[in-house]
Write a protein that holds these residues in place. Structure first.
Motif, PDB file in Angstrom:
ATOM      1  N   HIS A 121       0.834  -1.202   0.000  1.00 15.26           N
ATOM      2  CA  HIS A 121       0.000   0.000   0.000  1.00 15.26           C
ATOM      3  C   HIS A 121       0.871   1.256   0.000  1.00 15.26           C
ATOM      4  O   HIS A 121       0.603   2.213  -0.753  1.00 15.26           O
ATOM      5  CB  HIS A 121      -0.915   0.009   1.224  1.00 15.26           C
ATOM      6  N   ALA A 122       1.902   1.264   0.832  1.00 16.55           N
ATOM      7  CA  ALA A 122       2.764   2.448   0.940  1.00 16.55           C
ATOM      8  C   ALA A 122       3.481   2.722  -0.380  1.00 16.55           C
ATOM      9  O   ALA A 122       3.581   3.878  -0.823  1.00 16.55           O
ATOM     10  CB  ALA A 122       3.779   2.247   2.063  1.00 16.55           C
ATOM     11  N   ILE A 123       3.981   1.672  -1.011  1.00 13.44           N
ATOM     12  CA  ILE A 123       4.690   1.831  -2.283  1.00 13.44           C
ATOM     13  C   ILE A 123       3.747   2.387  -3.353  1.00 13.44           C
ATOM     14  O   ILE A 123       4.082   3.340  -4.068  1.00 13.44           O
ATOM     15  CB  ILE A 123       5.287   0.484  -2.732  1.00 13.44           C
ATOM     16  N   CYS A 124       2.563   1.787  -3.459  1.00 14.00           N
ATOM     17  CA  CYS A 124       1.608   2.215  -4.490  1.00 14.00           C
ATOM     18  C   CYS A 124       1.207   3.672  -4.301  1.00 14.00           C
ATOM     19  O   CYS A 124       1.159   4.455  -5.262  1.00 14.00           O
ATOM     20  CB  CYS A 124       0.371   1.328  -4.471  1.00 14.00           C
ATOM     21  N   HIS A 125       0.918   4.048  -3.079  1.00 17.31           N
ATOM     22  CA  HIS A 125       0.503   5.436  -2.822  1.00 17.31           C
ATOM     23  C   HIS A 125       1.661   6.402  -3.020  1.00 17.31           C
ATOM     24  O   HIS A 125       1.447   7.544  -3.483  1.00 17.31           O
ATOM     25  CB  HIS A 125      -0.088   5.551  -1.418  1.00 17.31           C
ATOM     26  N   GLY A 215       3.185 -10.580  -9.765  1.00 19.23           N
ATOM     27  CA  GLY A 215       3.489  -9.257  -9.230  1.00 19.23           C
ATOM     28  C   GLY A 215       3.599  -8.217 -10.327  1.00 19.23           C
ATOM     29  O   GLY A 215       3.154  -7.070 -10.158  1.00 19.23           O
ATOM     30  N   LEU A 216       4.154  -8.603 -11.472  1.00 19.87           N
ATOM     31  CA  LEU A 216       4.288  -7.672 -12.587  1.00 19.87           C
ATOM     32  C   LEU A 216       2.922  -7.250 -13.121  1.00 19.87           C
ATOM     33  O   LEU A 216       2.724  -6.083 -13.489  1.00 19.87           O
ATOM     34  CB  LEU A 216       5.116  -8.307 -13.708  1.00 19.87           C
ATOM     35  N   ILE A 217       1.978  -8.183 -13.157  1.00 20.92           N
ATOM     36  CA  ILE A 217       0.627  -7.835 -13.604  1.00 20.92           C
ATOM     37  C   ILE A 217       0.032  -6.766 -12.693  1.00 20.92           C
ATOM     38  O   ILE A 217      -0.550  -5.773 -13.149  1.00 20.92           O
ATOM     39  CB  ILE A 217      -0.263  -9.088 -13.646  1.00 20.92           C
ATOM     40  N   ALA A 218       0.200  -6.934 -11.384  1.00 17.59           N
ATOM     41  CA  ALA A 218      -0.288  -5.932 -10.443  1.00 17.59           C
ATOM     42  C   ALA A 218       0.457  -4.606 -10.607  1.00 17.59           C
ATOM     43  O   ALA A 218      -0.143  -3.524 -10.531  1.00 17.59           O
ATOM     44  CB  ALA A 218      -0.137  -6.445  -9.007  1.00 17.59           C
ATOM     45  N   TRP A 219       1.751  -4.680 -10.857  1.00 15.83           N
ATOM     46  CA  TRP A 219       2.573  -3.485 -11.009  1.00 15.83           C
ATOM     47  C   TRP A 219       2.153  -2.675 -12.235  1.00 15.83           C
ATOM     48  O   TRP A 219       2.046  -1.447 -12.178  1.00 15.83           O
ATOM     49  CB  TRP A 219       4.027  -3.916 -11.121  1.00 15.83           C
ATOM     50  N   THR A 220       1.922  -3.351 -13.355  1.00 19.89           N
ATOM     51  CA  THR A 220       1.496  -2.635 -14.556  1.00 19.89           C
ATOM     52  C   THR A 220       0.088  -2.063 -14.383  1.00 19.89           C
ATOM     53  O   THR A 220      -0.231  -1.004 -14.931  1.00 19.89           O
ATOM     54  CB  THR A 220       1.547  -3.539 -15.793  1.00 19.89           C
ATOM     55  N   GLN A 221      -0.743  -2.750 -13.614  1.00 18.81           N
ATOM     56  CA  GLN A 221      -2.065  -2.209 -13.303  1.00 18.81           C
ATOM     57  C   GLN A 221      -1.934  -0.897 -12.522  1.00 18.81           C
ATOM     58  O   GLN A 221      -2.674   0.067 -12.752  1.00 18.81           O
ATOM     59  CB  GLN A 221      -2.861  -3.226 -12.486  1.00 18.81           C
ATOM     60  N   PHE A 228      -4.156   6.662 -16.429  1.00 19.12           N
ATOM     61  CA  PHE A 228      -5.548   7.006 -16.699  1.00 19.12           C
ATOM     62  C   PHE A 228      -5.960   8.251 -15.916  1.00 19.12           C
ATOM     63  O   PHE A 228      -6.648   9.132 -16.428  1.00 19.12           O
ATOM     64  CB  PHE A 228      -6.459   5.829 -16.341  1.00 19.12           C
ATOM     65  N   GLU A 229      -5.537   8.314 -14.662  1.00 21.39           N
ATOM     66  CA  GLU A 229      -5.901   9.454 -13.827  1.00 21.39           C
ATOM     67  C   GLU A 229      -5.245  10.742 -14.332  1.00 21.39           C
ATOM     68  O   GLU A 229      -5.919  11.772 -14.493  1.00 21.39           O
ATOM     69  CB  GLU A 229      -5.487   9.190 -12.379  1.00 21.39           C
ATOM     70  N   LEU A 230      -3.945  10.689 -14.595  1.00 24.79           N
ATOM     71  CA  LEU A 230      -3.219  11.894 -14.980  1.00 24.79           C
ATOM     72  C   LEU A 230      -3.599  12.393 -16.363  1.00 24.79           C
ATOM     73  O   LEU A 230      -3.608  13.602 -16.617  1.00 24.79           O
ATOM     74  CB  LEU A 230      -1.706  11.636 -14.932  1.00 24.79           C
ATOM     75  N   ASP A 242      -9.677   8.718  -5.660  1.00 19.06           N
ATOM     76  CA  ASP A 242      -8.991   8.237  -4.454  1.00 19.06           C
ATOM     77  C   ASP A 242      -9.552   6.895  -3.978  1.00 19.06           C
ATOM     78  O   ASP A 242      -8.789   5.959  -3.684  1.00 19.06           O
ATOM     79  CB  ASP A 242      -9.103   9.260  -3.328  1.00 19.06           C
ATOM     80  N   ASP A 243     -10.873   6.802  -3.879  1.00 15.60           N
ATOM     81  CA  ASP A 243     -11.486   5.570  -3.383  1.00 15.60           C
ATOM     82  C   ASP A 243     -11.265   4.420  -4.361  1.00 15.60           C
ATOM     83  O   ASP A 243     -10.985   3.281  -3.945  1.00 15.60           O
ATOM     84  CB  ASP A 243     -12.984   5.768  -3.152  1.00 15.60           C
ATOM     85  N   PHE A 244     -11.380   4.712  -5.639  1.00 14.93           N
ATOM     86  CA  PHE A 244     -11.127   3.688  -6.655  1.00 14.93           C
ATOM     87  C   PHE A 244      -9.696   3.192  -6.564  1.00 14.93           C
ATOM     88  O   PHE A 244      -9.432   1.980  -6.608  1.00 14.93           O
ATOM     89  CB  PHE A 244     -11.395   4.254  -8.055  1.00 14.93           C
ATOM     90  N   PHE A 245      -8.751   4.110  -6.402  1.00 12.91           N
ATOM     91  CA  PHE A 245      -7.346   3.729  -6.328  1.00 12.91           C
ATOM     92  C   PHE A 245      -7.093   2.845  -5.111  1.00 12.91           C
ATOM     93  O   PHE A 245      -6.456   1.789  -5.212  1.00 12.91           O
ATOM     94  CB  PHE A 245      -6.467   4.977  -6.279  1.00 12.91           C
TER      95      PHE A 245
END
Length: 259
Positions: A121-125, A215-221, A228-230, A242-245
Motif C-alpha cells: 500500500h505504501a509503495i503504491c501510494h 506481481g508484474l501484472i499488479a505493477w502494470t495495473q 488514466f488518472e493523470l 482516491d477511493d477507486f485507487f
C-alpha cells in the motif's frame, strides 16, 4: 641563493618546500572545488529551466537555445554542459526515474518489514503521490515517446529502481512463506515462462518466475491506473479517483498473493 635559505638545514629547507607545495595545492583544490560547485549549480539551473519548458510546451519542443536565453547565457556556453538536446533530455529522464525510485524506496523503508501488505500500500501510494505532484516528469518517463529521441543505455539502471522495490517485497514474501506458487491459472507459454524467469533473475532471484509475473501484472495495473488518472481517462467515471485507487490497490495485493 638567499642568505636565509643558505643558513637553513636540509631538513628545514625540505619542510619549507613541502609547506609551500601543499599550500599551493590547497589553493588549487579550493579553486577547483569552487568551480565544481559553480558548475553543479548552473547544471541544476539548466535542468530546472528545462523542466519548466517541458511542462509548458512539451518535451518535443525542448530547446537548448531557449534554455540558455532564459538563463542569460550565450547559446554556445550551454553546450559545455549539455552537448545536445537529447543529452539534456536524458538527464531529465534519469532524474525523474531516480526521484520516483527514491520515493518508492523511502515509502517501503518506513513500513515494518514483515507487514507485506502495508508495504505494498505504501509503495503504491508513494508512486501515485509522486506522479500527481510531478505530472510532466511522469509523462516524460511513462507518457508518449518524444519523436526522434532514443533513450541511451544509461537510463536503464535508474528506470529499474522502482521495480526493484517490488522485487524486494516479493522476495521477502517468498522467503517468509507468506506467498505461494500459484497452482491454478492458465499455463504460461514457453516464451512467457522464459521471460518470467529472466525478470525474476533480475529483481527477485529466489522467487519463481510465475510468482514474479503475477506481481508484474499488479505493477502494470498500478501504472495504468495512474496514467488514466493523470491523462484524464477517468473523468466522468471514478473522478475523483482516491477511493477507486485504494480499492484497486487492495485488489491487486490479493491478486499478487500478499497476505
Amino acid at each position: 641563493m638567499s642568505p636565509v635559505v643558505l643558513g637553513m638545514s636540509r631538513a628545514t629547507l625540505s619542510l619549507l618546500i613541502s609547506s609551500l607545495f601543499y599550500a599551493k595545492l590547497g589553493r588549487m583544490n579550493a579553486s577547483r572545488t569552487a568551480r565544481e560547485r559553480a558548475r553543479a549549480e548552473l547544471t541544476r539551473e539548466i535542468k530546472e529551466e528545462a523542466r519548466r519548458q517541458v511542462a509548458a510546451e512539451g518535451a518535443q519542443r525542448l530547446s537548448l537555445r531557449a534554455v540558455a536565453r532564459h538563463l542569460g547565457m550565450v547559446s554556445s556556453a550551454i553546450y559545455r554542459y549539455f552537448p545536445s538536446r537529447d543529452s539534456l533530455l536524458t538527464a531529465l529522464i534519469i532524474d525523474a526515474y531516480d526521484a520516483l525510485g527514491e520515493a518508492a524506496e523511502a515509502a517501503d523503508a518506513r513500513q515494518p518489514r514483515p507487514d507485506l501488505r502495508g508495504r505494498w500500500h505504501a509503495i503504491c501510494h508513494a508512486v501515485r503521490n509522486w506522479a500527481t505532484a510531478r505530472p510532466h516528469e511522469y509523462a516524460l518517463i511513462y507518457g508518449s515517446p518524444v519523436p526522434g529521441y532514443r533513450a541511451p543505455q544509461e537510463t536503464i539502471e535508474p528506470a529499474g529502481r522502482a521495480g526493484l522495490v517490488l522485487g524486494r517485497l516479493l522476495a521477502d514474501a517468498w522467503a517468509g512463506h507468506a506467498i505461494s506458487d500459484p497452482a491454478t491459472g492458465a499455463p504460461l507459454s514457453p516464451l512467457l515462462a522464459e521471460q518470467a524467469s529472466t525478470l525474476a533473475a533480475a529483481i527477485a532471484p529466489e522467487v519463481p518466475g510465475v510468482v514474479v509475473l503475477r506481481g508484474l501484472i499488479a505493477w502494470t495495473q498500478l501504472f495504468g491506473m495512474i496514467s488514466f488518472e493523470l491523462f484524464g481517462q477517468l473523468v466522468g467515471t471514478v473522478d475523483p479517483s482516491d477511493d477507486f485507487f485504494g480499492h484497486a490497490v487492495e485488489q491487486m495485493a490479493d491478486f499478487a498473493g500478499l497476505p
